[in-house]
Every structure is written in structure tokens, then in C-alpha cells.
Enzyme design. Structure first.
Site, PDB file in Angstrom:
ATOM      1  N   VAL A 238       6.286   4.493  17.748  1.00  0.00           N
ATOM      2  CA  VAL A 238       5.986   5.248  16.533  1.00  0.00           C
ATOM      3  C   VAL A 238       7.019   5.046  15.419  1.00  0.00           C
ATOM      4  CG1 VAL A 238       4.520   7.001  17.634  1.00  0.00           C
ATOM      5  CG2 VAL A 238       6.994   7.399  17.436  1.00  0.00           C
TER       6      VAL A 238
ATOM      7  N   TYR B  46      -1.885   2.052  23.903  1.00  0.00           N
ATOM      8  CA  TYR B  46      -2.567   3.327  24.200  1.00  0.00           C
ATOM      9  C   TYR B  46      -4.081   3.219  24.098  1.00  0.00           C
ATOM     10  CZ  TYR B  46       2.231   4.234  22.905  1.00  0.00           C
ATOM     11  OH  TYR B  46       3.573   4.151  22.778  1.00  0.00           O
TER      12      TYR B  46
ATOM     13  N   TYR C 202      15.232   9.939  28.432  1.00  0.00           N
ATOM     14  CA  TYR C 202      14.020   9.419  27.787  1.00  0.00           C
ATOM     15  C   TYR C 202      14.190   9.414  26.258  1.00  0.00           C
ATOM     16  CZ  TYR C 202       9.253   9.332  26.016  1.00  0.00           C
ATOM     17  OH  TYR C 202       8.127   9.026  25.292  1.00  0.00           O
TER      18      TYR C 202
ATOM     19  N   SER D 221       8.685   3.861  21.608  1.00  0.00           N
ATOM     20  CA  SER D 221       8.023   3.506  22.877  1.00  0.00           C
ATOM     21  C   SER D 221       8.162   2.047  23.270  1.00  0.00           C
ATOM     22  CB  SER D 221       6.543   3.879  22.820  1.00  0.00           C
ATOM     23  OG  SER D 221       6.399   5.261  22.952  1.00  0.00           O
TER      24      SER D 221
ATOM     25  N   LYS E  93       9.933   1.588  26.442  1.00  0.00           N
ATOM     26  CA  LYS E  93       9.270   1.782  27.743  1.00  0.00           C
ATOM     27  C   LYS E  93       9.074   0.451  28.476  1.00  0.00           C
ATOM     28  CE  LYS E  93       6.816   5.869  25.981  1.00  0.00           C
ATOM     29  NZ  LYS E  93       5.556   6.376  25.403  1.00  0.00           N
TER      30      LYS E  93
HETATM   31  N1  GLN Z   1       9.639   9.151  21.588  1.00  0.00           N
HETATM   32  C1  GLN Z   1       8.233   9.199  21.285  1.00  0.00           C
HETATM   33  C2  GLN Z   1       7.569  10.317  22.066  1.00  0.00           C
HETATM   34  O1  GLN Z   1       7.915  10.537  23.170  1.00  0.00           O
HETATM   35  C3  GLN Z   1       7.631   7.872  21.631  1.00  0.00           C
HETATM   36  C4  GLN Z   1       6.174   7.793  21.310  1.00  0.00           C
HETATM   37  C5  GLN Z   1       5.726   6.447  20.835  1.00  0.00           C
HETATM   38  O2  GLN Z   1       6.500   5.648  20.308  1.00  0.00           O
HETATM   39  N2  GLN Z   1       4.434   6.209  20.938  1.00  0.00           N
HETATM   40  O3  GLN Z   1       6.696  10.990  21.602  1.00  0.00           O
END
Ligand code: GLN
Length: 303
Positions: free
Chosen positions: A257, A239, A188, A63, A66
Site C-alpha cells: 500500500v 490480493y 510485522y 506488503s 511479505k
Molecule cells: N502494513 C499494511 C497492513 O498491514 C500492509 C498492507 C498492504 O501493503 N497491502 O495493513
């Protein structure tokens, strides 16, 4: 600032936490990561970079990507994006569905999965190849042309991607996707599967510390847009733990993650820390602690 001494001190202080938490298991290709990894790197606004531990070992940025897809989309599309995605903290897990129905398929912010899927969709429309746009930007900013998206990680996530597919289809049902769901998800998953080191990510985040100016001196974002990306990182980047992250660290930060966290000290530097053990919110246990130590020892929080 003696960065080497600072980073060694931080590494020593958080050492007991390395290995705590859980390595991400819902993406099977990430479940094999060693829990005892720890690295941290700082890139200052002049592009000088320092690191300790596993700071040159590539990991799955997940993430953290993003942040870059949001910046690239804002750079091309300006404020239009905010008609399709909000900028309020969600208070819910990163992969939650619950708010989408109440808010007519408009996700709360660009850093939860639903919001990032909308951003990827928009970047796909604007560039014709969102995954490559993100990858090329990361290579250019880090000065590392060897960076790639790990196909095994992307395929593993796609094979177990029912939740993200559900989010995407649900938003499509409200007319909030411009491209077919499989295309958006492919891009994505590709951006999430990019493998980079702390060194690469600290350098790649430099434009947010330089108020929108890239490593080569050209401008990606206006100062005001860079401020806004940093603001959304602070309020939404970790988050449903963003409040605690602001309390402990006090910097714009974006976690993934894979165990990485990119944090920005506006006007000064970008910091990237990596340790794969995650807390219940999906944030690196040792990573958050290291950034807590970083702002405590330097006094460089935005507060
Ligand atoms: N690729 C992961 C997902 O879409 C990214 C989530 C994350 O890093 N929090 O679930």
C-alpha cells in the site's frame, strides 16, 4: 535488451496515469506521500540495475515485505509452514477477517495480512528477531546498508492497527500464533515500515529471478522453493485483483500500500515499480499499468 530505452518508453506511456487512484490513508503516516511520484527499476540476474524516474527514492515497502519474510521462513522451516497458512487466493481484501472463522484460524495465504502475521510469528520463533532478520536480508541483497524501518510509519500503523490486532487475536484464539500478539505485531509493523527504493527492491528480489540464489552466489531457497514463492506471488500477491494482474501482467508480483510492486521474470530479472496512487484493491494504478506495458513490450510474461 536496451533497458534504459525500454523503461523510458514505459514511463512515457503510463505518465497520464500517475496521480490517479488514492494514496493510502488508513496508515496516517503514508497519507502525506506525493501522488505524482513514479519510478521503475530492473535488476537482471547478474545484478546489473537500470531505472528511470523516482527509482532511487525510498518509499514504504509495506506488503512487499511479505515476500521476503515468506522466503526467509521457508528457507529455515521448509514445508512445515503450510500447516499454519494456506496457499490459495482469498478473493477477499488483504485485511479481511471473514474466512478465518470457517478455516479454524488458518489464513488462506501468506500474502493477505492474516497469513503474513502467521509467517512473521514463525520467523520470530525461528530467529528471535523477525524484523531484524528481514531488514538484514534486504540490506545484504540490495547492497545498501542504509536501509531502515521508518519508526514513524511503524508507530502510525500500530496506533491505527485495530484490524491487524483483531486478525492476530482471532488466530491466537485458535492456537495459530506461537508468540504473544503484541510481539508479533511489532515485528510485522516493522517489516512493513521498511523504506526502500525501486533500485533496492529490484536487487533484493533477484534471488527469486535466480531460482533461489542470492546476490553473493549462496543459496537461500532450492529451485523448487523459489518456484513456489513465485507461484504464490502470481496467485495471491495482489490480493483480490490477482486474477486481473495475471491477465494483464502475467508475472509473479507482490504489491504494497506504499504504492510499490515487485515483479519477477524467472531466469531473467526482477522489476520494481512505484507510484503511490492505489486502486480499490490496494495496488498501484500506474504501477500495474507499467508492468502491463513491460511484459507487452518485452514479451517476458511467464505465459
Ligand atoms: N502494513 C499494511 C497492513 O498491514 C500492509 C498492507 C498492504 O501493503 N497491502 O495493513
Amino acid at each position: 535488451m536496451d533497458y534504459d530505452a525500454l523503461l523510458h518508453e514505459i514511463a512515457a506511456q503510463v505518465r497520464p496515469l500517475v496521480g490517479q487512484g488514492q494514496v493510502s490513508r488508513y496508515i496516517p503516516a503514508l497519507a502525506t506521500m506525493r501522488e505524482d511520484r513514479f519510478g521503475i527499476a530492473v535488476a537482471d540476474v547478474d545484478g546489473e540495475v537500470h531505472g528511470v524516474g523516482d527509482w532511487e527514492v525510498p518509499f514504504s515497502i509495506q506488503s512487499i515485505s511479505k515476500t521476503f519474510s515468506l522466503a526467509l521462513t521457508l528457507a529455515r522451516d521448509g514445508e512445515h509452514l503450510w500447516r499454519r497458512v494456506g496457499r490459495e487466493p482469498s478473493g477477499n481484501p488483504f485485511n479481511s477477517l471473514v474466512q478465518l472463522e470457517y478455516e479454524n484460524g488458518v489464513p488462506r495465504n501468506p500474502f493477505i495480512n492474516a497469513g503474513a502475521i502467521v509467517v512473521t510469528d514463525r520467523l520470530q520463533t525461528l530467529t528471535g528477531d523477525a524484523g531484524t532478520a528481514v531488514l538484514e536480508f534486504l540490506r545484504a541483497e540490495s547492497g545498501n546498508p542504509a536501509i531502515t524501518a521508518d519508526r514513524d510509519v511503524a508507530d502510525s500503523e500500530a496506533a491505527h492497527g485495530d484490524r491487524n490486532a483483531a486478525l492476530a487475536h482471532f488466530m491466537a484464539s485458535y492456537g495459530n500464533l506461537e508468540n504473544p500478539v503484541p510481539v508479533v505485531l511489532e515485528h510485522y509493523f516493522r517489516q512493513c515500515a521498511v523504506a526502500m527504493s525501486c533500485r533496492d527492491l529490484a536487487l533484493a528480489g533477484g534471488f527469486l529471478a535466480r531460482r533461489g540464489v542470492r546476490n553473493d552466489g549462496s543459496r537461500l531457497l532450492t529451485g523448487s522453493e523459489a518456484k513456489r514463492v513465485n507461484a504464490v506471488m502470481l496467485t495471491c500477491g495482489t490480493y483480490d485483483a490477482a486474477g486481473d494482474f495475471a491477465y494483464r501482467v502475467g508475472l509473479p508480483g507482490k504489491s504494497g500500500v506504499g504504492g510499490g510492486i515487485l515483479a519477477i521474470v524467472p531466469g531473467r530479472c526482477a522489476v520494481c515499480v512505484w507510484s503511490p496512487g492505489l486502486d480499490a484493491h490496494g495496488n498501484s494504478v500506474a504501477g500495474v499499468a507499467a508492468l502491463d506495458r513491460f511484459t507487452t513490450l518485452t514479451g517476458w510474461s511467464v505465459f
